[in-house]
Write a protein that holds these residues in place. Structure first.
Motif, PDB file in Angstrom:
ATOM      1  N   LYS A   1      -8.911  -4.321  -3.919  1.00  0.00           N
ATOM      2  CA  LYS A   1      -8.846  -5.380  -2.982  1.00  0.00           C
ATOM      3  C   LYS A   1      -7.643  -6.166  -2.865  1.00  0.00           C
ATOM      4  CE  LYS A   1     -13.457  -5.749  -1.711  1.00  0.00           C
ATOM      5  NZ  LYS A   1     -13.496  -4.558  -1.282  1.00  0.00           N
TER       6      LYS A   1
ATOM      7  N   TYR B   1      -7.564   3.809  -3.386  1.00  0.00           N
ATOM      8  CA  TYR B   1      -7.613   2.594  -2.624  1.00  0.00           C
ATOM      9  C   TYR B   1      -8.932   1.903  -2.474  1.00  0.00           C
ATOM     10  CZ  TYR B   1      -2.999   4.306  -0.652  1.00  0.00           C
ATOM     11  OH  TYR B   1      -1.800   4.605  -0.724  1.00  0.00           O
ATOM     12  N   GLY B   2      -9.850   2.719  -2.467  1.00  0.00           N
ATOM     13  CA  GLY B   2     -11.294   2.193  -2.565  1.00  0.00           C
ATOM     14  C   GLY B   2     -11.418   1.030  -3.545  1.00  0.00           C
TER      15      GLY B   2
ATOM     16  N   ASN C   1      -2.919  -3.459   2.508  1.00  0.00           N
ATOM     17  CA  ASN C   1      -3.167  -3.103   3.770  1.00  0.00           C
ATOM     18  C   ASN C   1      -4.152  -1.871   4.185  1.00  0.00           C
ATOM     19  OD1 ASN C   1      -2.392  -5.459   4.629  1.00  0.00           O
ATOM     20  ND2 ASN C   1      -0.369  -4.667   5.354  1.00  0.00           N
ATOM     21  N   VAL C   2      -3.519  -0.816   3.406  1.00  0.00           N
ATOM     22  CA  VAL C   2      -4.408   0.457   3.498  1.00  0.00           C
ATOM     23  C   VAL C   2      -5.584   0.394   2.777  1.00  0.00           C
ATOM     24  CG1 VAL C   2      -4.273   3.095   2.834  1.00  0.00           C
ATOM     25  CG2 VAL C   2      -2.101   1.916   3.592  1.00  0.00           C
ATOM     26  N   ALA C   3      -5.673  -0.315   1.558  1.00  0.00           N
ATOM     27  CA  ALA C   3      -7.082  -0.218   1.086  1.00  0.00           C
ATOM     28  C   ALA C   3      -7.951  -1.168   1.899  1.00  0.00           C
ATOM     29  CB  ALA C   3      -6.910  -1.134  -0.203  1.00  0.00           C
ATOM     30  N   SER C   4      -7.516  -2.047   2.630  1.00  0.00           N
ATOM     31  CA  SER C   4      -8.381  -2.789   3.860  1.00  0.00           C
ATOM     32  C   SER C   4      -8.658  -2.063   4.945  1.00  0.00           C
ATOM     33  CB  SER C   4      -7.640  -4.252   3.865  1.00  0.00           C
ATOM     34  OG  SER C   4      -6.558  -4.075   4.881  1.00  0.00           O
ATOM     35  N   GLY C   5      -8.132  -0.830   4.947  1.00  0.00           N
ATOM     36  CA  GLY C   5      -8.702  -0.071   6.197  1.00  0.00           C
ATOM     37  C   GLY C   5      -7.595  -0.001   7.246  1.00  0.00           C
ATOM     38  N   LYS C   6      -6.425  -0.440   7.078  1.00  0.00           N
ATOM     39  CA  LYS C   6      -5.296  -0.364   7.972  1.00  0.00           C
ATOM     40  C   LYS C   6      -4.794   0.952   8.243  1.00  0.00           C
ATOM     41  CE  LYS C   6      -4.334  -5.195   8.548  1.00  0.00           C
ATOM     42  NZ  LYS C   6      -3.479  -6.239   8.362  1.00  0.00           N
ATOM     43  N   ASP C   7      -4.206   1.216   9.491  1.00  0.00           N
ATOM     44  CA  ASP C   7      -3.587   2.398   9.642  1.00  0.00           C
ATOM     45  C   ASP C   7      -2.525   3.054   8.433  1.00  0.00           C
ATOM     46  OD1 ASP C   7      -3.624   5.044  11.398  1.00  0.00           O
ATOM     47  OD2 ASP C   7      -1.543   4.495  11.377  1.00  0.00           O
TER      48      ASP C   7
END
Lengths: 162, 782
Positions: B103, B99-100, B150-156
């Motif tokens: 983008k 995920y990191g 969304n997960v990659a951008s830090g969402k739950d």
């Protein structure tokens, strides 16, 4: 701005990605990340290829692929092959109808698959006498380029629905 | 959880499964959360996956194409750590991304296939073509792309799983019988709900008229019995009356024959009349039903079906069914009873000759079956060609002005000619079979008669005593009468196959899924006018997304302007609000209620919709304004016309409100039609109003008149306006800018001007072009 037509070898293409190319003119002009698309996907496979940038804006039109340099022609053809997936049906194995859904088990140049359509009228269309286009319930396309090239059994099976 | 947990999950996978359309399974390991997978994969593959991946598997999408766009299985595995692509094209090699590293994640739609692309930068310059798939699984991949980004951008992650679960649930919502996607899980399949046998369905139309039909059938029995009398009388004449020169008996027989003819034809007339009327009523009901059903079919049906094809079904196909119903009710019964009666009489006369006369029957029956199989595809083809020719008519005749303007009369004639030629070709091929078959039947039947003549003749000549000349002549008469129904039933197959094609097409409409109205009965008194779009995605077909993750809120009383370039998705937003299309992902709410859960009629009745090209009917101006309103007061209509700035021009028409407009409103100008449609909307007194480029095709003066009318109409009502000319949005308190199916700007006009984005640019461009236009109009005026 006047439309830029390409119909000679004054330009070369460089493959950028599976469906993208860079276009360089010998006078130095350069366009990046262009996507070749057919203006006539049904009727003109190698003619009038538009080149769109990432915003979907047209940068040029290739009048006829045959007029390009062999290497450029090959690149554009490869990009178009990646973009357009219209498997060519080579054999019809079986056709079944159940509860109004027609399932056509076929061999194609891309392998074996089953075309499913819920409406024969919309899903199977014959054009230009011998060409048959299929559109399945998920909007995938397939085609029989020439009915006469099919074996007798396949022809008999499909003819019932044309 | 890492690799171990994946393994554990695989070991437990077979405990509890649910089948889906592809024979796939929703895997529910005991005591663990259900693993989302769209299609069945083997235990071996599952083990391979769990061995290869790291982290807890969140969901798996099994696709049907490899990266080289060959049909092969490809698998996307999304875990809480990484995203994996298993692709057969690369000999078991596994691609993965953390995920990191991501983008942007998006689905790039090609033609007939699509690709999940993962980009490592915002500009999508460093991107990986991750996995290819056909449109069969495109909606799952759309959801997967949102999830990954969304997960990659830090969402739950758990919250994002809700959307994935909803997408899988929708994929699983298929009818187990026919495989159609259901509007929601557990919903009844509209296709299978009424999928009974065609005969049963047609009987629904016949049953209301069973009394006259039964009377007709009884009368048929009478005429059939009476029709059997004359041949018997012939036997009496030949064997008894003539040899004995019994004149008295001759007179009696002649009187009896006259009486039988009077009964046969008199009762026959009465029977035919009753059955004809019943038949007409059956087909009228059928035709009405088809038209009523056509009214409730969704827009998707009309997007794909030509008007000509629908008209063809309502008129031509219903007429074919009518003919068949007539034949069934009038002739089939008579022929059947006649056949039975004749066999009985023939058996009593001479059983051996009777058996001889039955010899051609099995040959004819087998022949009819083969004929039916051969002719059926031809009738389908004829139907298609006929429908195509009708479509050319319905397409070109309303556009006769354009044809004349472009002097394309000849081209148009040629086009129709080529379609009718195609039809002729198919009819010619079919004719070979349809004409040959009855002749073959007649030949076989005639041979049957010869057999009786031959065997019976020898018996008469040899005077064996079992066959007298009178009996032979009488028997031949009965045999001819018997072969009549045999030929009739054999040839009925032709009509039946032809009608079957028409009946199939009629049932196409009768059985088509109507607009989904799951909220039927859930009526609302008056809309306050708060609209919300929540993650709405929509495409007319799967080739191109028309709306992409649209989120917006419109408050009651808001006047909202939707702007954007042509094809941006503006009208689609209104189409969805009008519930013309219901197959979108996400939710649309009005006053907090999902619009799909509201009674369709009640919902639409509260919306006033003014379109760019208003549809007028071939009716009076009054009725066109009052369209959809039950008996409005004359003054209400006049008031509505007044508010719409239409009254003045109507008053100037020689026939005023009684002026009958031509088809589609011919007889009044575009601007006048538009004002009539606004008057129509005013009369409806709607809670909310939608305007779709209401002033797009009128001149400046008419525009200001229409604008004035619109401003009177919208006060106090939630209003959504689509406008190319931004000057029409001067009353708007909110502007939504749509581009390529996405909302790119939203806010008050002042906010958007300050933003100096797309709206600002549009205003700049339009101010310039308005100035040019004004100057040109002034020049023209001078």
């Amino acid at each position: 701005m006047a439309r830029l037509y390409i119909d000679d070898d004054s330009v070369r293409f460089i493959r950028k990605d599976i469906t993208l190319v860079d276009m360089e003119f010998y006078d130095g002009r350069k366009f990046e990340d262009l996507e070749p698309r057919r203006l006539f996907p049904r009727t003109g496979l190698g003619k009038y290829i538009t080149l769109l940038d990432s915003e979907g804006e047209e940068k040029a039109i290739i009048r006829n692929l045959e007029n390009l340099l062999p290497e450029s022609k090959k690149i554009i053809e490869e990009c178009l092959d990646e973009f357009y997936l219209i498997p060519k049906v080579t054999k019809i194995n079986k056709i079944t109808i159940k509860s109004g859904t027609v399932k056509i088990d076929v061999e194609t140049n891309k392998g074996q698959t089953v075309i499913e359509t819920r409406n024969i009228l919309h899903g199977i269309k014959r054009i230009y006498g011998t060409r048959v286009l299929f559109r399945d319930s998920d909007d995938n396309r397939y085609e029989i380029l020439d009915m006469h090239q099919l074996d007798k059994r396949s022809r008999r099976l499909i003819e019932e629905y044309l | 959880m890492g690799r171990e947990s994946g393994q554990k999950l695989a070991e437990k996978e077979c405990n509890c499964t649910e089948k889906n359309e592809d024979g796939g399974k929703k895997v529910k390991p005991k005591g663990e959360k259900e693993l989302l997978i769209n299609r069945k994969i083997s235990d071996k593959d599952m083990k391979k996956i769990t061995k290869a991946v790291e982290g807890e598997i969140k969901f798996i999408i099994v696709g049907d194409l490899d990266l080289k766009s060959k049909y092969a299985r490809s698998i996307l595995v999304v875990t809480d750590k990484k995203i994996y692509a298993f692709d057969d094209a690369f000999d078991g090699e596994v691609f993965s991304k953390e995920y990191g590293e991501i983008k942007k994640a998006y689905v790039k739609r090609y033609y007939g296939n699509a690709m999940l692309i993962l980009a490592e930068d915002e500009d999508k310059k460093k991107r990986t073509n991750f996995i290819r798939f056909s449109y069969k699984v495109a909606s799952l991949y759309d959801a997967a792309a949102y999830f990954i980004e969304n997960v990659a951008s830090g969402k739950d992650m758990d919250e994002e799983m809700d959307a994935i679960e909803a997408a899988f649930e929708k994929q699983f919502s298929v009818c187990p019988k026919c495989g159609r996607t259901l509007i929601r899980p557990g919903a009844e399949c509209m296709n299978c709900q009424s999928k009974n046998k065609m005969f049963k369905k047609m009987m629904k139309y016949v049953s209301p008229y069973k009394v006259p039909i039964l009377i007709g059938l009884l009368l048929s029995c009478v005429t059939t019995v009476v029709a059997l009398v004359p041949p018997y009388m012939t036997k009496q004449l030949v064997d008894e009356v003539f040899p004995n020169k019994d004149e008295r008996m001759l007179v009696i027989i002649l009187v009896a024959l006259v009486a039988s003819y009077i009964v046969q034809y008199g009762v026959g007339f009465f029977r035919s009349y009753i059955l004809r009327i019943a038949g007409e009523k059956v087909v009228t009901d059928l035709r009405k039903d088809i038209y009523a059903k056509a009214q409730h079919l969704p827009m998707t049906f009309y997007d794909r079906t030509s008007t000509g094809s629908v008209i063809n079904r309502i008129l031509t196909d219903a007429a074919k069914v009518q003919d068949f119903v007539m034949r069934i009710t009038q002739e089939v019964v008579i022929q059947f009873f006649q056949m039975i009666g004749i066999i009985v009489i023939m058996l009593t006369m001479h059983w051996k000759l009777t058996l001889l006369s039955l010899i051609p029957v099995p040959i004819v029956v087998i022949g009819a079956k083969i004929f039916g199989e051969k002719i059926s595809p031809y009738y389908r083809r004829i139907w298609r060609r006929w429908s195509a020719a009708t479509s050319v008519l319905t397409d070109t005749l309303p556009g006769i002005r354009v044809i004349k303007a472009f002097t394309n009369e000849e081209g148009s004639t040629k086009e129709f000619g080529s379609y009718t030629d195609e039809l002729l070709k198919t009819v010619t091929s079919a004719s070979k079979i349809t004409i040959m078959f009855p002749h073959i039947v007649s030949f076989i039947v005639t041979c049957g008669s010869l057999l009786i003549w031959g065997i019976g003749g020898f018996e008469v000549i040899n005077e064996s005593g079992s066959v007298s000349p009178g009996l032979l002549i009488s028997f031949i008469s009965y045999a001819s009468m018997f072969y009549g129904p045999v030929s009739f039933f054999a040839n009925l197959n032709d009509t039946y196959q032809n009608t079957l094609t028409s009946a199939e097409r009629l049932l196409d409409i009768i059985d088509a899924e109507p607009e989904n109205d799951f909220g039927k009965g859930n009526k609302i008194d008056r809309l306050k006018g708060k609209f919300e779009f929540r993650n709405v995605n929509f495409s007319f077909d799967r080739t191109k997304k028309t709306l992409n993750n649209v989120n917006l809120t419109i408050e009651p009383g808001d006047i909202v302007g939707i702007v954007g370039t042509t094809g941006a998705g503006k009208s689609t937003i209104i189409n969805l609000l009008m519930r013309y299309y219901d197959h979108y992902d996400g939710e649309i709410l009005v006053d907090g209620i999902n619009i799909r859960d509201i009674d369709m009629e009640s919902y639409r009745s509260q919306i006033g919709y003014v379109q760019q090209e208003p549809m007028m009917f071939h009716d009076s101006v009054f009725n066109n304004i009052a369209y959809g309103c039950d008996n409005p007061h004359i003054e209400q209509v006049i008031n509505a016309a007044e508010i719409a700035n239409a009254h003045e021009f109507i008053a100037r028409l020689p026939d005023g409100y009684d002026t009958v407009l031509g088809e589609r409103g011919i007889g009044v100008s575009g601007g006048e039609r538009q004002r009539l449609s606004i008057a129509r909307a005013i009369l409806k007194n709607p809670s909310v109003l939608f305007f779709d480029e209401a002033t797009a095709s009128v001149d400046s003066e008419t525009e200001s008149q229409i604008q004035e009318a619109i401003e009177r109409l919208i006060s106090g009502r939630t209003t959504i306006m689509i406008a190319h000319r931004l000057s029409t949005l001067r009353k708007a308190n909110k502007i939504i800018v749509v581009d390529k199916g996405e909302i790119i700007e939203m806010g008050s006009p002042e906010e958007l001007m300050a933003l100096k984005g797309k709206y600002y640019k549009l205003i700049q461009i339009q101010t310039m072009s308005d100035q040019i236009r004004k100057t040109k109009e002034e020049e023209r005026f001078e």
